[in-house]
Every structure is written in structure tokens, then in C-alpha cells.
Design an enzyme around this catalytic site. Structure first.
Site, PDB file in Angstrom:
ATOM      1  N   LEU A 113       0.860  -1.179   0.000  1.00 17.75           N
ATOM      2  CA  LEU A 113       0.000   0.000   0.000  1.00 17.75           C
ATOM      3  C   LEU A 113       0.900   1.233   0.000  1.00 17.75           C
ATOM      4  CD1 LEU A 113      -2.498  -1.324   2.706  1.00 17.75           C
ATOM      5  CD2 LEU A 113      -2.740  -1.451   0.210  1.00 17.75           C
ATOM      6  N   GLY A 116       0.400   6.784   0.621  1.00 15.55           N
ATOM      7  CA  GLY A 116       0.598   7.847   1.616  1.00 15.55           C
ATOM      8  C   GLY A 116       1.787   8.747   1.342  1.00 15.55           C
ATOM      9  N   LYS A 127       5.782   8.641   1.042  1.00 13.19           N
ATOM     10  CA  LYS A 127       6.464   8.208   2.260  1.00 13.19           C
ATOM     11  C   LYS A 127       7.463   7.093   1.954  1.00 13.19           C
ATOM     12  CE  LYS A 127       5.649   6.726   6.982  1.00 13.19           C
ATOM     13  NZ  LYS A 127       4.668   6.289   7.983  1.00 13.19           N
ATOM     14  N   HIS A 223      -7.457   2.255   2.284  1.00 16.78           N
ATOM     15  CA  HIS A 223      -6.933   1.071   1.589  1.00 16.78           C
ATOM     16  C   HIS A 223      -7.987   0.003   1.296  1.00 16.78           C
ATOM     17  CE1 HIS A 223      -6.647  -0.116   5.779  1.00 16.78           C
ATOM     18  NE2 HIS A 223      -5.527   0.557   5.987  1.00 16.78           N
ATOM     19  N   LYS A 396       6.023   5.170  11.694  1.00 15.86           N
ATOM     20  CA  LYS A 396       5.051   6.259  11.547  1.00 15.86           C
ATOM     21  C   LYS A 396       5.632   7.601  11.973  1.00 15.86           C
ATOM     22  CE  LYS A 396       1.679   3.362  10.480  1.00 15.86           C
ATOM     23  NZ  LYS A 396       1.239   3.261   9.078  1.00 15.86           N
TER      24      LYS A 396
END
Length: 508
Positions: A113, A116, A127, A223, A396
Site C-alpha cells: 500500500l 501515503g 512516504k 486502503h 510512523k
């Protein structure tokens, strides 16, 4: 969302209220259809086709959003999952691996995924392009892992990236550098949905452009959109035609989400009639994970329960580590044929996440999203596997980044493993203050990453810098008050120390 017009419930008879609400719903849907039609009319050709596919998905989501009345779960119906529905990883690994691992790997596709941006860490662009270890980005490490598999077992495991309109262009530019790596890389795009006014529930967008004020009018819808956008891209059918059977899906920033041969073997070795179509990797909750989604039994099906679905009166119970012992890592193994079947039957049912946002101009909007794991209830013979914590290593924040850049982990073929020199398998708790939030600023505050092999807890707040070859052990708390600065000298060893006040080291 229940449609409720203030004051009307007293004036309209109960039976009439239901009819009125239905009429309001229909009115909103026809207004939405008209607005979307206007937007579609602003483009032509291939862009129009993509847009119409996206809007078809959005209309379906919007329709369901208007139908929802009250919470999506009744707390009284929630049951613990049956014992055999969540298997311990050790039990699956104990079965061993066959000689023909390559045959299983050739049925696998790795999906990351990749929608982002790095904005929460002060970075521009995707990212996945942030450097996390030895100048390697998240994407570099992913490619290295899969290439290592393909070389070791002489296989052809492809990598698929689900990009969003925010990340697609930058990602495609960087993919050229992997041309000579032994891994085929495919991409497809998440849908692009319109943000809607909180009050009118109509699109904010004036047209389909992504510039100026209109840039904020669009969003990638979470997602859970993977199923529809993967199917619509044509890539799903292409991979099935190549003999692929399962996808392993994970967030690209979870550095613990590597291909696990034991889980893969478990999936492909089952008899056809009992094939498991969906595996969710879960792991034991700690106090840091109390908000993570968990697996429950609900109306006879295994189901993902997210904190947003929990009635306020039961939030503390949901956070309890004793009642809900595991949480979803978002590492998922899913049957390609099952995705195709459910998409074609329009049977993919995921709870809607209503995400309120305030745009830069102060406008209050709503975006409707879904989560990939919420579809578990739609698949046959779905199960959870309780995996070691090492398979959940998300980055994160810069606090997470400090852990993965340190000597706590060793890097081999793109995979991070906990150093055997660390006596405890748990990772230290690291909390860096706001001066460290942005990656560029964080990097200037460390001349080299400290030795953290014996660290349990680190809290840093204020204007703090670290010299070379610093060693941190036990519990270390460093607090520079406003206007003060603390420079930890090169070669320092801090063990169970609280450092506060002002410590400046100036060049002589």
C-alpha cells in the site's frame, strides 16, 4: 449516519418520519448524481473512463452512507472468535516446509500500500521514498527482499504497488532505477473520490483539476479501495492468467511485513474445498496498541472491529488488553480468485469510515473511506494467525525511525531482524519531542545514532542534540526546558539517568 432534521421528529408522525427520511435520501442521491455528472462532463477520452469507474464506486459508498442508521455493530452480539479461527504462528511453522517452496512462491504476488505521503514526518512526496536505513528507502528495502526471494528460490514473485494520485508520478519516476533488479514491478492507482461538504453532503470540487483550490477537493478513499481499483485496473485478471493465486498485502512502512514461507505454505497446501481465502496476521496487544482493530465473532462470521465502530460507552472495554488480546497488523493474505468473485457479485461489504476534515480555508468536509481488513467477513474460511511482534514494525514517526536506524536491528537482504546481542526481544519505548518531528531536523540532532542495545525507555523533549558514539541504557529521560539546550557529549554513556537543565558544548 441517520438522516435527522432538527425539530421535525416532533412535528412529523413516526410513520411519516421514515417516509420523509427516505425522500430526503433519494433527493440527496439525485443531487449527488447531477453534481458528479457535471464533473464528468469536464473531461474526455481515457480520463473520462477512469473518472466514471471511480465515481461508480463513490456512488455506491455514498448510497450506503445514507442508509446507515446508528452504530454498525450491536455490542451485545459481539463474541470472542472461536479457538480454531485464530491459529498461533508456532503451530503453523511447526508443520515445516516442503522441498518445493518455489512452486508456492510462484503463486504469490506481493502488494504494498503506497498511497501515503511523508508529510507527517516533514517530508515531501511519497512516504515510501524516505531513507530509513543505510540510505535505503522503504521501497528499496521492499525490492531487495523480493529480489532475494527470487534469486534464492529461482522464482518470479512480482511486486505490485497501489499508488494514489498523490504518489503515482513520483513513484513511477523512481521505479526506473530498479529496471535491472530481478523483480517485476507493476503499479495501479487507488480511486480518486470527491470530498463532500459536511452540511450539504455535495462535492466541494468545481471541476476535475488537481490544482489551486481544487487540489483539496479530492482524496484517496482508504486502503479498502484496493479490491475495486485492483479489479478495475485489469491487473487482477492479468495476474490470475499468469497462475498467481494469493496476494500478500501490507503497508509499505511496516518493515516487519516480509514474505513468510510458512503462512504461504499453509494457504496453498489446503484441499480445494476448504481453501482459506483470507488470512489476517494479528499479534498480541500491548498498552501501546489499545486503539488497534481486533478480530471478533459477529453473527457467525469472523469480523474486524475498529475503535471507530465502538459505542462510546464501551470504548474502555475495547481498549482492555484482557478482553481483546490481539490487534490487526494489516498484513493480509488474500485469494485473487475470491477478490474477482466478490467484485463481480458486488458482494464486497466493508464498514464505512466517516472521516471529518477541515480544509485550509476553514471549510468542514467529510471523506468516506473503507479499510482493507474489514472485508474479512466476505471471504470463505477466513482466519487469523497470531504472529510474533517482529512482523509488526511500522515507521510512523521519527521515534520509530530511531529504533530501525539503530544497532537494535541488523539488515540483511532488505529485511530487519532484532540483534541477537539484545537480551530482551521487546523493542524499547522511544518518545522524541516536537523538535525531532521532521526527518531533516531529527537527522541534524544526531551526529551518529546512539547504541541502544540495552535501552528500555527513552524520552527526549526540547532542544537536545547527541554527539558521536553515545550509549543509552535502561531508562533515560532528557528534558531541555524552553530556552535551554542540552548537548549530550560524544562518547557519553547514560544509564538510568534523568538529564535536565542546560548543557552546552561549544567549539573552543
Amino acid at each position: 449516519m441517520a438522516l435527522y432534521v432538527e425539530g421535525l421528529s416532533e412535528r412529523v408522525p413516526h410513520k411519516g418520519m421514515a417516509q420523509f427520511q427516505e425522500m430526503m435520501r433519494q433527493q440527496l442521491e439525485s443531487s449527488m448524481d447531477a453534481e458528479l455528472e457535471k464533473l464528468v462532463d469536464t473531461v474526455t477520452g481515457a480520463d473520462r473512463d477512469v473518472c466514471m469507474k471511480d465515481f461508480k464506486g463513490f456512488k455506491n459508498l455514498f448510497h450506503r452512507f445514507l442508509q446507515v442508521k446508528g452504530p454498525s455493530v450491536e455490542w451485545i452480539k459481539i463474541k470472542r472468535p472461536p479457538e480454531d479461527s485464530i491459529q498461533p504462528y508456532d503451530k503453523i511453522a511447526a508443520r515445516g516446509l516442503p522441498d518445493g517452496v518455489a512452486a508456492s512462491l510462484n503463486k504469490l504476488v506481493v502488494v504494498k500500500l503506497n498511497g501515503g505521503l511523508g508529510t507527517s514526518m516533514g517530508c515531501k512526496g511519497p512516504k515510501s521514498l524516505i531513507s530509513v536505513r543505510n540510505e535505503n528507502t522503504f521501497l528499496d528495502l521492499t525490492v531487495q527482499q523480493i529480489e532475494h526471494l527470487n534469486k534464492t528460490y529461482n522464482t518470479d514473485v512480482p511486486l505490485v504497488l497501489m499508488n494514489s494520485f498523490n504518489t503515482d508520478e513520483d513513484t513511477k519516476k523512481i521505479l526506473q532505477k530498479y529496471t535491472h533488479h530481478r523483480v517485476k514491478i507493476h503499479t495501479f492507482n487507488q480511486s480518486r473520490y470527491p470530498r463532500i461538504h459536511k452540511e450539504s453532503l455535495l462535492p466541494v470540487a468545481a471541476n476535475l483539476s488537481m490544482t489551486g483550490h481544487n487540489a483539496d477537493a479530492w482524496y484517496p478513499p482508504g486502503h479498502g479501495d484496493i479490491y475495486a481499483s485492483f479489479y478495475n485496473s485489469g491487473l487482477l485478471d492479468k495476474l490470475i492468467a499468469q497462475g498467481k493465486e494469493y496476494i500478500f498485502v501490507s503497508n509499505i512502512d511496516n518493515l516487519g511485513a516480509t514474505v513468510d514461507l510458512h503462512i504461504l505454505h499453509h494457504l496453498v497446501s489446503q484441499p480445494n474445498g476448504k481453501r482459506c481465502e483470507f488470512v489476517m496476521e494479528v499479534t498480541d496487544k500491548t498498552r501501546a496498541d489499545v486503539k488497534g482493530g481486533t478480530l471478533i465473532q459477529y453473527e457467525g462470521k469472523l469480523r474486524l472491529l475498529e475503535i471507530a465502530q465502538v459505542p462510546k460507552a464501551h470504548v474502555d472495554e475495547f481498549k482492555s488488553v484482557s478482553k481483546f488480546k490481539i490487534f490487526n497488523t494489516n498484513n493480509l493474505w488474500i485469494s485473487l480468485a475470491a477478490i474477482k468473485r466478490l467484485q463481480e457479485q458486488n458482494a464486497m461489504d466493508m464498514e464505512i469510515i466517516v472521516n471529518p476534515k477541515t480544509l485550509d480555508g476553514g471549510l468542514n468536509v467529510v471523506q468516506l473511506e473503507t479499510a482493507v481488513g474489514a472485508a474479512i467477513k466476505c471471504f470463505d474460511n477466513a482466519m487469523g494467525i497470531n504472529v510474533p511482534r517482529s512482523r509488526f514494525l511500522p515507521v510512523k514517526t521519527t521515534s520509530d525511525l530511531l529504533l530501525v536506524m539503530s544497532n537494535l536491528y541488523s539488515l540483511e537482504a532488505g529485511s530487519l531482524t532484532m540483534s541477537p546481542k539484545r537480551e530482551f526481544p521487546t523493542t524499547p519505548h522511544v518518545k522524541l519531542g516536537s523538535s525531532f518531528t521532521k526527518v531533516q531536523e531529527y537527522l541534524t540532532r544526531f551526529e551518529s545514532i546512539p547504541d541502544m542495545l540495552e535501552l528500555d525507555h527513552l524520552t527526549v523533549s526540547g532542544d537536545v542534540t547527541f554527539g558521536k558514539n553515545v550509549s543509552l541504557k535502561g531508562t533515560v529521560i532528557i528534558i531541555a526546558n524552553h530556552g535551554d539546550r542540552i548537548d549530550i557529549p560524544a562518547g557519553s554513556m547514560l544509564e538510568n539517568k534523568i538529564v535536565s537543565g542546560n548543557l552546552r558544548i561549544l567549539d573552543h
